[in-house]
Design a protein around this motif. Structure first.
Motif, PDB file in Angstrom:
ATOM      1  N   MET A   1       0.854  -1.176   0.000  1.00 37.84           N
ATOM      2  CA  MET A   1       0.000   0.000   0.000  1.00 37.84           C
ATOM      3  C   MET A   1       0.896   1.234   0.000  1.00 37.84           C
ATOM      4  N   THR A   2       0.688   2.110  -0.951  1.00 40.70           N
ATOM      5  CA  THR A   2       1.500   3.318  -1.053  1.00 40.70           C
ATOM      6  C   THR A   2       0.710   4.506  -0.518  1.00 40.70           C
ATOM      7  N   LEU A   3       0.986   4.836   0.714  1.00 40.39           N
ATOM      8  CA  LEU A   3       0.307   5.940   1.365  1.00 40.39           C
ATOM      9  C   LEU A   3       1.363   6.745   2.110  1.00 40.39           C
ATOM     10  N   PRO A   4       1.732   7.904   1.587  1.00 41.85           N
ATOM     11  CA  PRO A   4       2.796   8.680   2.226  1.00 41.85           C
ATOM     12  C   PRO A   4       2.430   9.105   3.648  1.00 41.85           C
ATOM     13  N   SER A   5       3.384   8.990   4.549  1.00 44.79           N
ATOM     14  CA  SER A   5       3.169   9.415   5.927  1.00 44.79           C
ATOM     15  C   SER A   5       2.821  10.894   5.996  1.00 44.79           C
ATOM     16  N   SER A   6       3.364  11.687   5.071  1.00 42.91           N
ATOM     17  CA  SER A   6       3.075  13.125   5.060  1.00 42.91           C
ATOM     18  C   SER A   6       1.593  13.373   4.789  1.00 42.91           C
ATOM     19  N   TRP A   7       0.980  12.513   4.000  1.00 35.48           N
ATOM     20  CA  TRP A   7      -0.449  12.641   3.699  1.00 35.48           C
ATOM     21  C   TRP A   7      -1.265  12.419   4.962  1.00 35.48           C
ATOM     22  N   LEU A   8      -0.917  11.381   5.729  1.00 35.49           N
ATOM     23  CA  LEU A   8      -1.621  11.118   6.990  1.00 35.49           C
ATOM     24  C   LEU A   8      -1.392  12.255   7.983  1.00 35.49           C
ATOM     25  N   ALA A   9      -0.172  12.779   8.036  1.00 34.34           N
ATOM     26  CA  ALA A   9       0.126  13.888   8.949  1.00 34.34           C
ATOM     27  C   ALA A   9      -0.677  15.129   8.586  1.00 34.34           C
ATOM     28  N   GLU A  10      -0.841  15.397   7.296  1.00 33.98           N
ATOM     29  CA  GLU A  10      -1.633  16.554   6.866  1.00 33.98           C
ATOM     30  C   GLU A  10      -3.105  16.360   7.218  1.00 33.98           C
ATOM     31  N   LEU A  11      -3.626  15.153   7.029  1.00 38.23           N
ATOM     32  CA  LEU A  11      -5.011  14.877   7.416  1.00 38.23           C
ATOM     33  C   LEU A  11      -5.175  15.047   8.924  1.00 38.23           C
ATOM     34  N   GLU A  12      -4.208  14.598   9.695  1.00 38.89           N
ATOM     35  CA  GLU A  12      -4.243  14.781  11.150  1.00 38.89           C
ATOM     36  C   GLU A  12      -4.309  16.266  11.501  1.00 38.89           C
ATOM     37  N   ARG A  13      -3.485  17.064  10.844  1.00 42.28           N
ATOM     38  CA  ARG A  13      -3.477  18.516  11.114  1.00 42.28           C
ATOM     39  C   ARG A  13      -4.847  19.110  10.826  1.00 42.28           C
ATOM     40  N   GLY A  36      -9.252   0.969   0.864  1.00 41.21           N
ATOM     41  CA  GLY A  36      -9.765   0.147  -0.217  1.00 41.21           C
ATOM     42  C   GLY A  36      -8.903   0.125  -1.461  1.00 41.21           C
ATOM     43  N   GLN A  37      -7.660   0.545  -1.359  1.00 43.00           N
ATOM     44  CA  GLN A  37      -6.773   0.600  -2.525  1.00 43.00           C
ATOM     45  C   GLN A  37      -6.614  -0.747  -3.219  1.00 43.00           C
ATOM     46  N   LEU A  90     -11.497  -4.274   2.318  1.00 46.82           N
ATOM     47  CA  LEU A  90     -11.584  -2.933   2.906  1.00 46.82           C
ATOM     48  C   LEU A  90     -11.166  -2.961   4.369  1.00 46.82           C
ATOM     49  N   GLN A  91     -11.687  -3.917   5.128  1.00 48.04           N
ATOM     50  CA  GLN A  91     -11.332  -3.985   6.551  1.00 48.04           C
ATOM     51  C   GLN A  91      -9.833  -4.245   6.729  1.00 48.04           C
ATOM     52  N   GLY A  92      -9.272  -5.118   5.899  1.00 52.75           N
ATOM     53  CA  GLY A  92      -7.827  -5.367   5.969  1.00 52.75           C
ATOM     54  C   GLY A  92      -7.022  -4.134   5.610  1.00 52.75           C
ATOM     55  N   GLY A  93      -7.477  -3.419   4.603  1.00 50.10           N
ATOM     56  CA  GLY A  93      -6.805  -2.185   4.205  1.00 50.10           C
ATOM     57  C   GLY A  93      -6.880  -1.116   5.279  1.00 50.10           C
ATOM     58  N   LEU A  94      -8.022  -1.028   5.943  1.00 48.81           N
ATOM     59  CA  LEU A  94      -8.169  -0.053   7.028  1.00 48.81           C
ATOM     60  C   LEU A  94      -7.222  -0.387   8.180  1.00 48.81           C
ATOM     61  N   ARG A  95      -7.077  -1.692   8.466  1.00 50.55           N
ATOM     62  CA  ARG A  95      -6.120  -2.091   9.517  1.00 50.55           C
ATOM     63  C   ARG A  95      -4.699  -1.695   9.119  1.00 50.55           C
ATOM     64  N   ALA A  96      -4.358  -1.878   7.851  1.00 47.96           N
ATOM     65  CA  ALA A  96      -3.015  -1.518   7.383  1.00 47.96           C
ATOM     66  C   ALA A  96      -2.781  -0.010   7.485  1.00 47.96           C
ATOM     67  N   VAL A  97      -3.768   0.786   7.114  1.00 42.93           N
ATOM     68  CA  VAL A  97      -3.635   2.248   7.232  1.00 42.93           C
ATOM     69  C   VAL A  97      -3.513   2.623   8.700  1.00 42.93           C
ATOM     70  N   TRP A 122     -18.182   0.868   4.408  1.00 40.42           N
ATOM     71  CA  TRP A 122     -18.515   0.543   3.029  1.00 40.42           C
ATOM     72  C   TRP A 122     -19.184   1.726   2.336  1.00 40.42           C
ATOM     73  N   SER A 123     -20.069   2.423   3.046  1.00 42.62           N
ATOM     74  CA  SER A 123     -20.707   3.617   2.473  1.00 42.62           C
ATOM     75  C   SER A 123     -19.682   4.700   2.180  1.00 42.62           C
TER      76      SER A 123
END
Length: 139
Positions: A1-13, A36-37, A90-97, A122-123
């Protein structure tokens, strides 16, 4: 899964600042999409589900208004794309994120909400996919 840590940090902010009233819903959707990637939806199936959802959105008035997680258009999209295997992915992906969100309390709380309520997750995923289709239609 390619999800930059900076993206998560910006969402946190953004979540911590609570700058916009609909930010929590958008946070649910973007995190569900990130989770869900790995869900593969053939283009034909995605386009058919999107067309049905867009018709429902248009029949309800302005098709450019915001998406409602409990609305008919998102419900249609969610139903058309639904399968036990996709929900499991989706649930597995959410755990990974979630594993990547250590130290980000607001993002972690949104992810926990998604993992605790598979229907909302899912919605939110379906709403994010519909938003992608709407964005593509504007281009």
């Amino acid at each position: 899964m390619t999800l930059p840590s900076s993206w998560l940090a910006e969402l946190e902010r953004q979540l911590a600042a609570d700058e916009e009233p609909d930010l929590l819903v958008r946070g649910l959707c973007v995190l569900a999409l990130a989770g869900g990637q790995d869900i593969a939806v053939p283009d034909g199936e995605l386009n058919a589900a999107g067309r049905c959802a867009l018709l429902m959105l248009a029949s309800g008035g302005d098709p450019q208004r915001g998406l409602d997680l409990h609305g008919r258009a998102v419900g249609s999209m969610a139903s058309d794309l639904d399968s036990p295997a996709r929900r499991e992915l989706l649930q597995g992906g959410l755990r990974a994120v979630s594993e990547r969100a250590t130290g980000l309390p607001h993002v972690t709380e949104v992810l926990r909400s998604l993992m605790d309520d598979p229907e909302i997750a899912w919605s939110a995923y379906a709403a994010a996919r519909l938003a992608e289709i709407l964005g593509d239609a504007e281009d």
